[in-house]
Design an enzyme around this catalytic site. Structure first.
Site, PDB file in Angstrom:
ATOM      1  N   ILE B  99       0.850  -1.190   0.000  1.00 59.17           N
ATOM      2  CA  ILE B  99       0.000   0.000   0.000  1.00 59.17           C
ATOM      3  C   ILE B  99       0.893   1.249   0.000  1.00 59.17           C
ATOM      4  O   ILE B  99       0.611   2.223  -0.695  1.00 59.17           O
ATOM      5  CB  ILE B  99      -0.932   0.032   1.246  1.00 59.17           C
ATOM      6  N   ASN B 127      -1.673   4.846  14.888  1.00 62.03           N
ATOM      7  CA  ASN B 127      -0.471   4.176  14.397  1.00 62.03           C
ATOM      8  C   ASN B 127       0.347   5.196  13.615  1.00 62.03           C
ATOM      9  O   ASN B 127      -0.168   5.860  12.712  1.00 62.03           O
ATOM     10  CB  ASN B 127      -0.907   3.000  13.506  1.00 62.03           C
ATOM     11  N   ASN B 155       4.859   2.442  14.563  1.00 60.59           N
ATOM     12  CA  ASN B 155       5.122   1.414  13.583  1.00 60.59           C
ATOM     13  C   ASN B 155       6.582   1.555  13.144  1.00 60.59           C
ATOM     14  O   ASN B 155       6.931   2.474  12.411  1.00 60.59           O
ATOM     15  CB  ASN B 155       4.138   1.643  12.423  1.00 60.59           C
ATOM     16  N   CYS B 158       7.054  -0.922   8.838  1.00 59.14           N
ATOM     17  CA  CYS B 158       6.385  -0.942   7.530  1.00 59.14           C
ATOM     18  C   CYS B 158       7.382  -1.319   6.440  1.00 59.14           C
ATOM     19  O   CYS B 158       8.378  -0.630   6.230  1.00 59.14           O
ATOM     20  CB  CYS B 158       5.746   0.392   7.180  1.00 59.14           C
ATOM     21  N   GLY B 272      -2.221 -13.293  11.096  1.00 62.92           N
ATOM     22  CA  GLY B 272      -2.982 -14.457  10.652  1.00 62.92           C
ATOM     23  C   GLY B 272      -4.117 -14.902  11.534  1.00 62.92           C
ATOM     24  O   GLY B 272      -4.686 -15.970  11.316  1.00 62.92           O
TER      25      GLY B 272
END
Ligand SMILES: Cc1cc2nc3c(=O)[nH]c(=O)nc-3n(C[C@H](O)[C@H](O)[C@H](O)COP(=O)(O)OP(=O)(O)OC[C@H]3O[C@@H](n4cnc5c(N)ncnc54)[C@H](O)[C@@H]3O)c2cc1C
Ligand SMILES: Cc1cc2nc3c(=O)[nH]c(=O)nc-3n(C[C@H](O)[C@H](O)[C@H](O)COP(=O)(O)O)c2cc1C
Ligand code: FES
Lengths: 295, 330
Positions: B99, B127, B155, B158, B272
């Site tokens: 993204i 975030n 974060n 990324c 997940g």
């Protein structure tokens, strides 16, 4: 909350042309609020691979019966699994999603341009345009006569033409191989038609050929198309956008992009905006005004 | 919607034999509320950054205040357009994304998203992602002015941007530097979000805690790639992309396990998680809360199913409060 997500019953799933299926679903919630150009996110498989839902346009919705329809082409794993589903199986769907085609009241000469499976959402659109045509501000019946330029790769893939005619659209078919209708692309026909009907410089007028012998195009050259609607592969949309930039006719195109969430949350379905940056195909679209996007 | 009704409607776990068996033996109450470094949540299930927009997108399906907390899309100091498409590619039981942190910037967030979010009745965690330590500091300071923001998640992981991002999270020194900057900019709880793309996650977690992190969240996406065999080129413009979804769960679980043994601050586990069973595994490994990301795309009700499944699991096990199971598999 007009968004539905859950299991619905499959009413039928029929192959209407080689590799192209039409599936009927019982979903009163979605049927109630769906508008043309919107789509469903379909979970083709209950397990983890293929994982993502698949975006498929709504091809018909009937509030009274609570039914919706999709028309899809088998191109890979997800649509392959979909094709093997049978009547009475359940299907996990989410929708209706996205911003559809604007359907103003009282249009008399809307033009639709479709290529291949892109014709599917245009069937729903054609019906809505017809239904809304008589309700102009005076409530009068109008002389509605839409125009549909549709293209397929060959004659055996053609679907939905009777439906378009029933919605009072004059249909002109093209095929890539010339096996049915004109040989060529529907955008060629659109261009020819607009040249024929629009006031254009005399020097160009000589080259402009009639788009056919249909009533609409020849007899009523006074009525200009109020809107052009297109859905199909990218080259088709590019050409429609290019044509739109030369006319002042409002032109709407429905675009495809790979999607994950389908609701605007992941920013995965970016399409390039002419205003800089990106728009989300799933939430800001899939229908855009042609000038909004860089294709 | 009434909680009970909802569970009956959507919860397919009622028939789970193991639950049924022990159900009658115990009270039908379990406390699943958690407090993570001062963030009081009515349940431990959060929406993961970048998979839930700014909370509005899924509001058409259910009342998002049913979640424990919402984490915003990653914010940067200035607005960003993100990467050119394609941004998503499906893999077996997972997705790759690139993204590129498309977001309205901190000021855009404050102006356009916060006024609505702050009324959502749910803890909101911002975030943030910086190119350098100063960015982290400035964003933390600016966001601290918001009345009602629950915490800041830094974060440092990324994988989809040119500068900063994951580079911070790959070395203990730079992780320390970034988290220290956030710490200096705010009095709000600071959560360090770690990258799994490291040799030893424990070292990074320790550095983050030493720099003042109040909690650790992990994992961000695992770096991967895909190649278009017809074009004979990588699918993504930036070549590498981030893998998430059920495919990464075993890796995420292992890392939560390791970090639990290395540091004493609460852990927010993710990677997940798609079912309540997954969530329970993470908690047994040491997570005090969990975040659901990719699973939202497949089943938007997944977080709600996880909440009710957790409750039922505890009741079935005769456990009164969630914190009794946290880390108990060690
Ligand atoms: C808004 C929208 C409406 C659509 N409407 C229809 C429709 O009415 N009928 C129809 O037949 N098809 C439609 N499509 C295309 C359809 O979504 C894809 O053909 C389908 O996802 C392919 O899935 P698959 O598993 O069979 O193919 P695979 O090739 O196995 O899919 C692999 C991956 O690529 C993605 N993908 C592949 N092609 C496309 C594509 N063209 N657009 C988006 N994602 C793609 C899939 O979602 C999946 O993640 C639409 C797409 C969009 C975005
Ligand atoms: C489309 C997408 C966008 C993401 N954006 C961000 C982000 O902006 N900031 C961040 O810290 N993590 C981001 N993540 C990572 C998720 O928050 C999460 O850590 C990761 O996906 C693992 O969890 P999952 O397997 O449940 O998705 C993103 C993940 C996805 C799939
Ligand atoms: S598919 Fe997630 S934002 Fe469009």
């Amino acid at each position: 909350m007009s968004l539905f997500c859950g299991s619905v019953k499959i009413i039928d799933n029929v192959e209407i042309a080689p590799g192209i299926f039409r599936m009927g679903l019982e979903c009163p919630e979605a049927a109630e609020s769906a508008s043309p150009g919107q789509f469903l996110q379909i979970r083709c498989f209950e397990g983890l691979a293929p994982l993502l839902r698949r975006p498929i346009s709504i091809a018909a919705a009937d509030k009274d019966s609570g039914m919706i329809e999709i028309i899809y082409r088998v191109v890979g794993e997800g649509t392959g699994i979909l094709a093997r589903k049978t009547k009475k199986d359940m299907l996990d769907i989410m929708g209706p999603l996205g911003k559809g085609f604007p359907v103003p009241r009282g249009l008399r000469r809307p033009v639709i341009v479709g290529g291949g499976i892109g014709v599917a959402p245009l069937l729903f659109l054609a019906k809505s345009l017809k239904e809304n045509s008589s309700r102009d501000s005076y409530g009068r019946e109008s002389d509605f006569c839409g125009l549909a330029f549709v293209g397929f790769s060959s004659g055996e893939e053609v679907f939905g033409m009777q439906f378009l005619e029933d919605c009072c659209f004059n249909v002109e078919i093209c095929t890539d191989d010339g096996s049915e209708g004109h040989k060529g692309f529907p955008t060629d026909l659109l261009e020819e038609y607009l040249k024929h009907i629009m006031p254009i410089p005399a020097s160009n007028r000589e080259n402009a050929k009639s788009a056919g012998d249909s009533e609409c195009t020849s007899a009523s050259s006074a009525i200009l198309p109020e809107a052009v609607y297109a859905c199909g592969p990218e080259p088709l949309l590019k050409k429609v956008k290019q044509i739109a930039s030369m006319t002042k006719i409002p032109t709407y195109i429905s675009v495809e992009q790979r999607m994950a969430c389908g609701v605007g949350a992941c920013l995965g379905c970016a399409v390039k905006s002419s205003g800089g940056g990106y728009l989300r195909a799933c939430r800001d679209g899939p229908v855009f005004e042609a000038h909004q996007l860089i294709l | 919607m009434d909680d009970r009704f909802f569970e009956r409607e959507y919860n397919p776990y009622e028939s789970d034999a193991s639950l049924m068996e022990s159900k009658s033996r115990h009270a039908d109450f379990a406390d699943i509320s958690v407090n993570i470094c001062g963030i009081a949540m009515k349940n431990p299930v959060m929406a993961a950054s970048g998979t839930f927009g700014f909370g509005e997108e899924y509001a058409g399906l259910y009342d998002i205040s049913r979640l424990g907390a919402v984490v915003t899309k990653g914010l940067t100091l200035e607005r960003r357009c993100g990467n050119p498409p394609p941004r998503i590619y499906e893999t077996p039981a997972g997705i790759l994304n690139s993204i590129g942190l498309e977001n309205p910037g901190v000021e855009g967030f404050i102006r356009w998203e916060w006024p609505r979010l702050c009324r959502s009745g749910i803890p909101v965690i911002a975030n943030i992602d910086g190119d350098n330590a100063n960015d982290y500091y400035r964003m933390a300071r600016r966001l601290s002015e918001l009345d009602g923001l629950a915490a800041i998640e830094a974060n440092i992981s990324c994988p989809n941007v040119e500068k900063g991002g994951m580079a911070f999270g790959q070395h203990p020194e730079s992780a320390y530097e970034a988290i220290k900057a956030v710490r200096e900019g705010t009095n709000l709880p600071v959560i360090a979000k770690l990258s799994p793309n490291v040799t030893d996650i424990r070292q990074i977690a320790e550095a983050a805690v030493n720099a003042g992190a109040d909690a650790i969240s992990l994992i961000n996406t695992l770096q991967g790639m895909a190649i278009d065999i017809h074009k004979k080129k990588p699918v993504f413009h930036r070549t590498f992309a981030g893998l998430s979804g059920p495919a990464v769960k075993p890796v995420a679980l292992r890392m939560v396990w390791e970090v639990f043994e290395a540091v004493r601050v609460p852990i927010i586990g993710m990677g997940g998680i798609a079912s309540w069973q997954d969530a329970v595994e993470f908690m047994l490994a040491g997570a005090s809360a969990v975040a659901v990301g990719t699973a939202n795309f497949i089943d938007p009700f997944a977080p709600l199913k996880i909440i009710s499944g957790l409750k039922k699991y505890l009741i079935g096990q005769g456990i009164r409060a969630l914190n009794e199971i946290i880390g108990s598999a060690h």
